[in-house]
Structures are given as C-alpha cells and as structure tokens.
Design a protein around this motif. Structure first.
Motif, mmCIF file in Angstrom:
data_model
loop_
_atom_site.group_PDB
_atom_site.id
_atom_site.type_symbol
_atom_site.label_atom_id
_atom_site.label_comp_id
_atom_site.label_asym_id
_atom_site.label_seq_id
_atom_site.Cartn_x
_atom_site.Cartn_y
_atom_site.Cartn_z
ATOM 1 N N ARG A 135 -7.723 10.806 -7.298
ATOM 2 C CA ARG A 135 -8.252 12.088 -6.844
ATOM 3 C C ARG A 135 -8.712 11.960 -5.388
ATOM 4 N NH1 ARG A 135 -12.970 15.072 -6.852
ATOM 5 N NH2 ARG A 135 -14.220 13.344 -7.640
ATOM 6 N N PRO A 136 -7.796 12.150 -4.431
ATOM 7 C CA PRO A 136 -8.147 12.007 -3.009
ATOM 8 C C PRO A 136 -9.279 12.922 -2.568
ATOM 9 C CG PRO A 136 -5.763 12.100 -3.300
ATOM 10 C CD PRO A 136 -6.373 12.467 -4.619
ATOM 11 N N LYS B 293 -5.619 15.309 12.765
ATOM 12 C CA LYS B 293 -5.771 16.652 12.195
ATOM 13 C C LYS B 293 -5.357 16.677 10.724
ATOM 14 C CE LYS B 293 -4.491 18.574 16.705
ATOM 15 N NZ LYS B 293 -3.461 19.356 17.457
ATOM 16 N N MET B 294 -5.228 15.503 10.102
ATOM 17 C CA MET B 294 -4.758 15.413 8.714
ATOM 18 C C MET B 294 -5.802 14.723 7.831
ATOM 19 S SD MET B 294 -0.788 14.273 9.383
ATOM 20 C CE MET B 294 0.264 15.156 10.532
ATOM 21 N N PRO B 295 -6.909 15.388 7.537
ATOM 22 C CA PRO B 295 -7.945 14.753 6.705
ATOM 23 C C PRO B 295 -7.470 14.427 5.291
ATOM 24 C CG PRO B 295 -8.404 17.096 7.025
ATOM 25 C CD PRO B 295 -7.298 16.744 7.963
ATOM 26 N N TYR B 296 -6.580 15.249 4.755
ATOM 27 C CA TYR B 296 -6.113 14.984 3.387
ATOM 28 C C TYR B 296 -5.235 13.739 3.349
ATOM 29 C CZ TYR B 296 -4.973 16.078 -1.449
ATOM 30 O OH TYR B 296 -4.865 16.022 -2.828
ATOM 31 N N LEU B 297 -4.436 13.534 4.388
ATOM 32 C CA LEU B 297 -3.625 12.315 4.492
ATOM 33 C C LEU B 297 -4.523 11.084 4.461
ATOM 34 C CD1 LEU B 297 -0.807 10.914 5.277
ATOM 35 C CD2 LEU B 297 -1.701 11.002 7.609
ATOM 36 N N LYS B 298 -5.595 11.112 5.228
ATOM 37 C CA LYS B 298 -6.525 9.986 5.264
ATOM 38 C C LYS B 298 -7.193 9.796 3.909
ATOM 39 C CE LYS B 298 -7.381 10.639 10.207
ATOM 40 N NZ LYS B 298 -6.716 9.395 10.651
ATOM 41 N N ALA B 299 -7.517 10.900 3.240
ATOM 42 C CA ALA B 299 -8.148 10.819 1.924
ATOM 43 C C ALA B 299 -7.193 10.218 0.892
ATOM 44 C CB ALA B 299 -8.609 12.203 1.481
ATOM 45 N N VAL B 300 -5.911 10.568 0.991
ATOM 46 C CA VAL B 300 -4.905 10.012 0.070
ATOM 47 C C VAL B 300 -4.814 8.499 0.232
ATOM 48 C CG1 VAL B 300 -2.411 9.872 -0.360
ATOM 49 C CG2 VAL B 300 -3.523 12.102 -0.207
ATOM 50 N N LEU B 301 -4.772 8.019 1.460
ATOM 51 C CA LEU B 301 -4.682 6.577 1.691
ATOM 52 C C LEU B 301 -5.945 5.855 1.222
ATOM 53 C CD1 LEU B 301 -2.819 6.180 5.092
ATOM 54 C CD2 LEU B 301 -2.195 5.182 2.889
ATOM 55 N N LYS B 302 -7.102 6.459 1.449
ATOM 56 C CA LYS B 302 -8.348 5.848 0.975
ATOM 57 C C LYS B 302 -8.347 5.734 -0.545
ATOM 58 C CE LYS B 302 -11.486 7.285 4.702
ATOM 59 N NZ LYS B 302 -12.675 8.106 5.026
ATOM 60 N N GLU B 303 -7.909 6.788 -1.213
ATOM 61 C CA GLU B 303 -7.894 6.761 -2.672
ATOM 62 C C GLU B 303 -6.895 5.735 -3.189
ATOM 63 O OE1 GLU B 303 -9.070 8.629 -6.523
ATOM 64 O OE2 GLU B 303 -9.859 7.634 -4.743
ATOM 65 N N VAL C 118 0.838 -1.207 0.000
ATOM 66 C CA VAL C 118 0.000 0.000 0.000
ATOM 67 C C VAL C 118 0.868 1.251 0.000
ATOM 68 C CG1 VAL C 118 -1.629 1.366 1.372
ATOM 69 C CG2 VAL C 118 -2.001 -1.088 1.080
ATOM 70 N N LEU C 119 1.916 1.262 0.821
ATOM 71 C CA LEU C 119 2.786 2.437 0.899
ATOM 72 C C LEU C 119 3.507 2.692 -0.418
ATOM 73 C CD1 LEU C 119 4.264 1.935 4.472
ATOM 74 C CD2 LEU C 119 2.928 3.897 3.687
ATOM 75 N N GLU C 120 3.998 1.632 -1.048
ATOM 76 C CA GLU C 120 4.728 1.799 -2.303
ATOM 77 C C GLU C 120 3.810 2.350 -3.392
ATOM 78 O OE1 GLU C 120 7.928 -0.593 -5.081
ATOM 79 O OE2 GLU C 120 6.465 -1.758 -3.941
ATOM 80 N N ARG C 121 2.603 1.814 -3.499
ATOM 81 C CA ARG C 121 1.684 2.281 -4.539
ATOM 82 C C ARG C 121 1.175 3.682 -4.248
ATOM 83 N NH1 ARG C 121 -0.942 -3.743 -4.684
ATOM 84 N NH2 ARG C 121 0.665 -4.667 -6.006
ATOM 85 N N THR C 122 1.032 4.008 -2.960
ATOM 86 C CA THR C 122 0.620 5.364 -2.598
ATOM 87 C C THR C 122 1.702 6.361 -2.997
ATOM 88 O OG1 THR C 122 -0.667 4.521 -0.719
ATOM 89 C CG2 THR C 122 -0.116 6.866 -0.715
ATOM 90 N N MET C 123 2.956 6.039 -2.701
ATOM 91 C CA MET C 123 4.053 6.931 -3.077
ATOM 92 C C MET C 123 4.149 7.059 -4.591
ATOM 93 S SD MET C 123 5.368 8.254 -0.420
ATOM 94 C CE MET C 123 6.731 9.015 -1.297
ATOM 95 N N ALA C 124 3.926 5.980 -5.309
ATOM 96 C CA ALA C 124 3.969 6.047 -6.768
ATOM 97 C C ALA C 124 2.907 6.992 -7.301
ATOM 98 C CB ALA C 124 3.787 4.649 -7.366
ATOM 99 N N GLU C 125 1.696 6.910 -6.752
ATOM 100 C CA GLU C 125 0.619 7.792 -7.208
ATOM 101 C C GLU C 125 0.913 9.243 -6.840
ATOM 102 O OE1 GLU C 125 -1.660 7.324 -9.196
ATOM 103 O OE2 GLU C 125 -2.352 5.252 -9.139
#
Length: 252
Positions: A170-171, A106-116, A67-74
C-alpha cells in the motif's frame, strides 16, 4: 574479469589524470591516486583495486535490478496501484520522449511505490554484518566486543507494532508520513544507517526511479496467458521464479 580490469588499470596508469588537468577523475583514477599516496606506508595492491571495482559493480547492479523486478511484480499484482502510477507519470511527462530529474520530483506516488517495495522486499534483508568494537549494553543485554550483529530489516519492516497492515502493498502509507530510508527512521532502513550505511543509496534510488518511470510511461503490462495475479510469486528468492510479463507499447 581479471584480464579486463588489468587492461583498465594499465590504461588509467598511462594517462595519470589529475583534477588539475581539467577533467574529472573517475573511480579508478582515485584508487590509483590512493595507491601512489600509500606506497611507502600501507601498500595497496592492484588486486585490491580490482576487488573494490568488482564489489562496486556487484553492489550497484544486483540490488538495483532486484528492487525493480519485485516492484514490477507488486504493481502487476495490484492493478489499481499500477494504473495510479501510470497516470501520474504520463500526466507529468506529457508528450516528451525523455524523463529528467525535474520530472521525477513531481512524482510523489512513484517515490511512495518504491519506498513500499523497499519496505516489503529489501534487497539485503539482513544488511551487512556489523562487529562491535567495544563492550556495550543494548536494551538491558550485555554484548561483548567482537560480537557479530545482524540487523533483520525484513522483520522490522513487517512488524505490526510499527506498520499498519504490514503485509499489504500500500504505497499510500508513505504519502501520509515523513518516514524515509536515509537512516533517520530505524523502522525503515533498507540501505542501513549511520556511517556504515550504503554509500550508493542516492545512485540506486535515482536509477530505480528513472527506470520504473520509463517502464510505466511507455508500456502496459500483463501476465502471460493463463497466469493469475494472485498466484504471482513474490517470495524472497534469487532466480527461483523470474517475472515473465507481456509488455505492450503505450500510445498516447
């Protein structure tokens, strides 16, 4: 691995810790307690305990780093998204060296990135096979007891009838909806759902959020010289195209 786990089991067996001792029981302690409790009914062999431990290590590491590798790639393929995430994390953390759970909340965008990322790149695209215990009917189809069922979460998460522009990373879509991966929304079940859902979902998400936050807090990333963003391969494969990047320490 077998020799190592044999030593672990014997060390735990000598200690025979109990909750009444004041120390919390670890995973092997609990398995050994189950072994003792079931000795006269359904014996649990040491090899079974070793297999369970290996399963937990495998399920808790391979899926997490995938998951981390593909998230960083995106993120690298989408520089604006990367910059938005870095700004959020760095603003919340400030000059602190460490990130804690309160910071992550306090990081909603971080959570949105992982969900996407989980939507596009589920670590288990077909989940774990299920087997029916009784005859049933699904959407008008008769399904017999004993039938093995595969859930294609990869296809469901890219279904245009469920997701707008499903192939886009698109997170922001998750900032605009309450859809979550806890098993209540069947269009988004990277960890499965119901009683057979992934038991490690809370652990996996906590690790992924913390590691991703630390990476984007402390480093700026770019591809190796000559590599083009749009040529970065994010196809579903194991080890076929490893993500190679240049990480530059960030100085605030």
């Amino acid at each position: 691995m077998d020799e190592f786990l044999e030593v672990v089991i014997q060390e735990h067996r000598v200690r025979e810790r109990r909750e009444s001792d004041g120390d919390a029981l670890d995973f092997v302690d609990i398995l050994l307690d189950l072994q003792r409790e079931n000795a006269s009914r359904t014996p649990i062999e040491d090899d079974t305990i070793k297999a369970i431990v290996v399963d937990m290590f495998g399920a808790g590491t391979q899926t997490t780093f995938a998951v981390l590798e593909r998230t960083m790639a995106e993120l690298i393929r989408n520089p604006e998204t990367m910059k938005t995430l870095q700004n959020e994390v760095r603003e919340v953390v400030g000059r602190k060296d460490e990130i804690d759970e309160q910071d992550l909340e306090k990081m909603p965008y971080l959570k949105a990135v992982l969900k996407e990322s989980l939507r596009l790149h589920s670590p288990s695209p077909l989940l774990i096979p299920r087997e029916l215990t009784q005859d049933t009917k699904v959407l008008g189809y008769d399904v017999a007891s004993g039938t093995r069922v595969m859930i294609n979460v990869w296809a469901i998460s890219r279904d245009p009838s469920l997701w707008e522009n499903p192939e886009e990373f698109r997170p922001e879509r998750f900032l605009e909806m309450s859809t979550d991966f806890r098993g209540l929304h069947f269009e988004f079940t990277p960890f499965g759902a119901g009683r057979r859902g992934c038991p490690g979902v809370t652990f996996a998400v906590a690790v992924d959020e913390l590691v991703l936050a630390k990476l984007v807090q402390n480093f700026d990333f770019k591809l190796l010289d000559g590599a083009k963003l749009k040529e970065l391969d994010v196809s579903e494969s194991n080890g076929k195209c490893p993500l190679l990047v240049v990480a530059t320490p960030y100085v605030c």
